[in-house]
Design a protein around this motif. Structure first.
Motif, short mmCIF file in Angstrom:
data_model
loop_
_atom_site.label_atom_id
_atom_site.label_comp_id
_atom_site.label_asym_id
_atom_site.label_seq_id
_atom_site.Cartn_x
_atom_site.Cartn_y
_atom_site.Cartn_z
N TYR A 60 2.42 1.98 -12.60
CA TYR A 60 1.18 1.34 -12.18
C TYR A 60 0.00 1.82 -13.03
O TYR A 60 -0.80 1.01 -13.51
CB TYR A 60 0.90 1.63 -10.70
CG TYR A 60 -0.48 1.18 -10.29
CD1 TYR A 60 -0.78 -0.18 -10.16
CD2 TYR A 60 -1.51 2.10 -10.11
CE1 TYR A 60 -2.07 -0.60 -9.84
CE2 TYR A 60 -2.79 1.69 -9.78
CZ TYR A 60 -3.06 0.33 -9.65
OH TYR A 60 -4.33 -0.08 -9.34
N VAL A 197 0.72 -0.39 -4.69
CA VAL A 197 -0.48 -0.83 -5.43
C VAL A 197 -1.67 -0.96 -4.49
O VAL A 197 -2.78 -0.50 -4.80
CB VAL A 197 -0.21 -2.15 -6.16
CG1 VAL A 197 -1.52 -2.75 -6.70
CG2 VAL A 197 0.78 -1.95 -7.29
N GLU A 201 -5.06 1.28 -4.83
CA GLU A 201 -6.35 0.62 -5.06
C GLU A 201 -7.34 0.93 -3.94
O GLU A 201 -8.54 1.10 -4.18
CB GLU A 201 -6.15 -0.88 -5.24
CG GLU A 201 -5.40 -1.18 -6.54
CD GLU A 201 -5.27 -2.66 -6.84
OE1 GLU A 201 -5.52 -3.49 -5.92
OE2 GLU A 201 -4.92 -2.99 -7.99
#
Length: 437
Positions: A60, A197, A201
């Motif tokens: 990532y 993810v 984030e």
């Protein structure tokens, strides 16, 4: 997956203290719980020891060069890792820094005790105790890393604090499932990868906001230099890319919240079965609440209680290593590059390593009873890749336990349900009682 620690305990019973398995991804992993082999692996003299990276984090972060100049201190190797370690952890691992932070930590701890007090029922019961410890972890780690109080211990938890705590939990679980499960996420954006993810984030966005708030509070305000020290030194270090600075602060905060919160829950749970040791701690403490390092040093029962909790229930029950040289383990020749899991927690529960190994006996740390393989107790890892937050978590646990024992004794009904979320944690909700002396 959330009972992986129990699965390994069962495999050690079946196959002995050294065995090899093949993961769903086809990787051979050697698990060891034998003392001499463990000590040899953890004593590895490499200047830049290689730790198997968490590949989902690597993948990532490499896809986001706008945010990340590297994959971070935990996942980098070789020269890059050494550069990050040298420039990021010096102040965090310094006894001087911890000593300077102690007055602020006293204040934060007192606010936590006030939150506990207002959360207690008439009989002393505290519901969802682990949520309160998460808030303590958040406030103290942010206080250390950002040099600012951010209000996570106020009576009602903000939506932002709840979102960050949930994201951190999801972040660790996604790492667990990617590390030990089938690597389908490498080939397609699976639900697991999307969960990871989203959590990454969310954490990045919230911690970025907190950093901006901390910077604005720092500007033009004469605050205690001790609590700004780490944040400002990281921000002002010309040897680091700004993306690495932000990623490091994010990683320190993320790791610190869970490590502290889980360790405190485990410690109080284990101590609840030893009311005599709680009385011993209480008798060693002064009547005032602003505790200094001399007060903590004068209460050896506090340190003994914490050491024994680290032995029986460390948040990190095994440590991952890649051998950088050939090694003979359990009569088997293991080539360099082999993935090894060093099961320190399992080794600490073996009778050949500790007297009455399955029992919580803090007194073993004051009057040693052989066998006593203390070097196997490694809740923060060992050597150059040891967790840089070790001093901070230890200091905070000492201070919190002392302050709680000054005020209350701890009671717990039944057994704590422990699960593996990449770190060991208590299954929510945790209920205990804090009863006045």
């Amino acid at each position: 997956m959330n009972k992986l620690h129990e699965a390994y305990a069962d495999m050690f019973k079946r196959y002995g203290p050294v065995f090899m398995e093949t993961t769903p991804g086809g990787v051979a992993v050697v698990s060891i719980a034998e003392r001499t082999a463990l000590e040899a692996v953890l004593r590895s003299p490499a200047k830049k020891p290689y730790r198997p990276p968490t590949e989902i984090v690597q993948m990532y972060r490499r896809s986001r060069p706008d945010r990340y100049a590297s994959t971070g201190l935990v996942n980098e190797q070789g020269e890059k890792w050494y550069h990050l370690r040298r420039n990021l952890t010096t102040d965090l691992t310094s006894p001087h820094t911890m000593q300077n932070f102690l007055p602020q930590l006293n204040t934060i701890s007192d606010d936590f005790l006030e939150l506990l007090n207002t959360s207690r029922q008439s009989d002393g019961t505290v519901y969802a105790f682990e949520q309160l410890t998460n808030r303590m972890g958040l406030e103290s780690v942010c206080g250390l890393m950002l040099g600012s109080r951010l209000g996570f211990l106020e009576r009602w938890m903000s939506g932002r604090a709840m979102a960050l705590a949930a994201a951190v939990k999801n972040h660790f679980r996604a790492q667990r499932d990617s590390y030990y499960g089938a690597p389908l996420w490498k080939f397609a954006p699976t639900a697991l990868y999307k969960t990871f993810v989203k959590s990454e984030e969310t954490i990045h966005a919230i911690v970025s906001e907190l950093m901006e708030e901390a910077k604005s509070k720092t500007t033009g305000m004469a605050q205690d230099e001790a609590i700004q020290e780490i944040f400002l030194k990281i921000l002002e270090n010309p040897a680091l890319d700004m993306r690495d600075k932000k990623a490091a602060i994010i990683d320190f905060i993320t790791a610190g919240i869970e490590t502290l919160a889980n360790s405190l829950v485990f410690l109080l749970y284990l101590l609840s079965g030893r009311p005599d040791w709680q009385r011993q701690i209480n008798s060693e403490l002064p009547p005032y609440t602003m505790l200094c390092s001399e007060d903590l040093a004068g209460a050896p029962s506090v340190r003994a209680a914490i050491n024994e909790a680290f032995r029986l229930l460390p948040t990190a029950p095994f440590l991952a290593r890649l051998l950088d040289s050939p090694m003979t383990i359990g009569g088997h020749k293991i080539p360099p590059g082999t993935f090894v899991l060093a099961h320190t927690a399992a080794a600490c529960r073996r009778e050949e390593n500790f007297w009455r190994a399955e029992e919580y006996l803090p007194e073993r740390w004051i009057k040693v009873q052989e066998p006593h393989a203390y070097s196997l107790v490694a809740p923060f890892g060992r050597g150059r890749r040891m967790c840089p937050g070790k001093r901070f978590v230890e200091l905070e646990l000492h201070l919190l336990l002392a302050k709680i024992m000054q005020k209350w004794r701890v009671e717990f009904d039944g057994e704590l349900d422990i699960q593996f979320d990449f770190l060991l944690s208590a299954k929510s909700p945790v209920t205990l009682r804090l009863v006045e002396w």
